[in-house]
Design a protein around this motif. Sequence first.
Motif, short mmCIF file in Angstrom:
data_model
loop_
_atom_site.label_atom_id
_atom_site.label_comp_id
_atom_site.label_asym_id
_atom_site.label_seq_id
_atom_site.Cartn_x
_atom_site.Cartn_y
_atom_site.Cartn_z
N ALA A 1 20.24 15.00 29.62
CA ALA A 1 20.85 15.87 28.62
C ALA A 1 21.18 17.22 29.25
N MET A 2 22.35 17.74 28.87
CA MET A 2 22.77 19.08 29.25
C MET A 2 23.20 19.77 27.96
N TRP A 3 22.76 21.01 27.78
CA TRP A 3 23.14 21.72 26.57
C TRP A 3 23.17 23.22 26.81
N ASP A 4 23.94 23.87 25.96
CA ASP A 4 24.05 25.32 25.98
C ASP A 4 24.44 25.76 24.57
N GLY A 5 23.49 26.26 23.83
CA GLY A 5 23.77 26.67 22.46
C GLY A 5 24.09 25.48 21.58
N LYS A 6 25.31 25.43 21.04
CA LYS A 6 25.70 24.38 20.10
C LYS A 6 26.38 23.19 20.76
N ASN A 7 26.59 23.23 22.06
CA ASN A 7 27.27 22.15 22.78
C ASN A 7 26.26 21.37 23.62
N ALA A 8 26.41 20.03 23.61
CA ALA A 8 25.47 19.20 24.36
C ALA A 8 26.11 17.89 24.77
N ILE A 9 25.58 17.33 25.86
CA ILE A 9 25.94 16.01 26.33
C ILE A 9 24.63 15.26 26.55
N GLN A 10 24.54 14.04 26.00
CA GLN A 10 23.34 13.23 26.16
C GLN A 10 23.73 11.85 26.66
N LEU A 11 22.99 11.35 27.61
CA LEU A 11 23.18 9.99 28.13
C LEU A 11 21.83 9.30 28.12
N LYS A 12 21.79 8.07 27.63
CA LYS A 12 20.54 7.32 27.60
C LYS A 12 20.80 5.89 28.00
N THR A 13 19.90 5.35 28.80
CA THR A 13 19.91 3.93 29.12
C THR A 13 18.51 3.40 28.90
N ALA A 14 18.43 2.24 28.31
CA ALA A 14 17.16 1.57 28.07
C ALA A 14 17.40 0.08 28.17
N LYS A 15 16.35 -0.70 28.04
CA LYS A 15 16.46 -2.15 28.18
C LYS A 15 17.45 -2.75 27.18
N ASP A 16 17.35 -2.37 25.93
CA ASP A 16 18.22 -2.93 24.88
C ASP A 16 19.12 -1.89 24.24
N ASP A 17 19.26 -0.72 24.82
CA ASP A 17 20.01 0.35 24.17
C ASP A 17 20.65 1.24 25.23
N GLY A 18 21.71 1.89 24.84
CA GLY A 18 22.35 2.86 25.70
C GLY A 18 23.40 3.61 24.92
N TYR A 19 23.55 4.89 25.20
CA TYR A 19 24.58 5.65 24.49
C TYR A 19 24.97 6.88 25.28
N ILE A 20 26.12 7.39 24.89
CA ILE A 20 26.63 8.67 25.37
C ILE A 20 27.01 9.46 24.12
#
Length: 163
Positions: free
Chosen positions: A128-147
């Motif tokens: 995750a990267m964020w600054d105030g109200k803006n953010a980017i999140q990336l996740k990977t898991a065995k049965d899940d993943g999202y951006i």
Amino acid sequence: MKTKLLYTLGFANLFIFCFYLYSFTTQKDSTDFSNKILKVKGVVVVDSLGIERVIIGSHLPPAQTAKGYRKDTRGNSVSGVMLYDHEGQERGGYVTDDDYGNAFLTLDSKIGQHLLMLCEPQGSAYMAMWDGKNAIQLKTAKDDGYIKLTKGNQQIKLYEDEK
């Protein structure tokens, strides 16, 4: 005659003392540690003003704020490497925690954390990267993943694996 004997004994004494001093100072007394393993619980690197800049250790101290006091923001024991700026404020680190066994890489500004990379022992990863109200999140898991993107408190889903 007594004077000659005293001078001779004095010079002989001085000669023996110099020989003794020379013979013991030319021997190599220092132990060579170049092939040894150094085991310590921690190392603190300070700058020329005595300010802590890097701490490597098992069970690192709580984070130090801009006002100079330590505040336990992590909530658990961590071990690894912490980086500090010229004022002694924590600016990031590479650590593992004792509770879950997660590995973290963080980068902080003067006011808070802005980059987090986390890897769980089971293999899931999060960034995750964020600054105030803006953010980017990336996740990977065995049965899940999202951006996920967040811009101005509005969430924009780029991809999410829904079932």
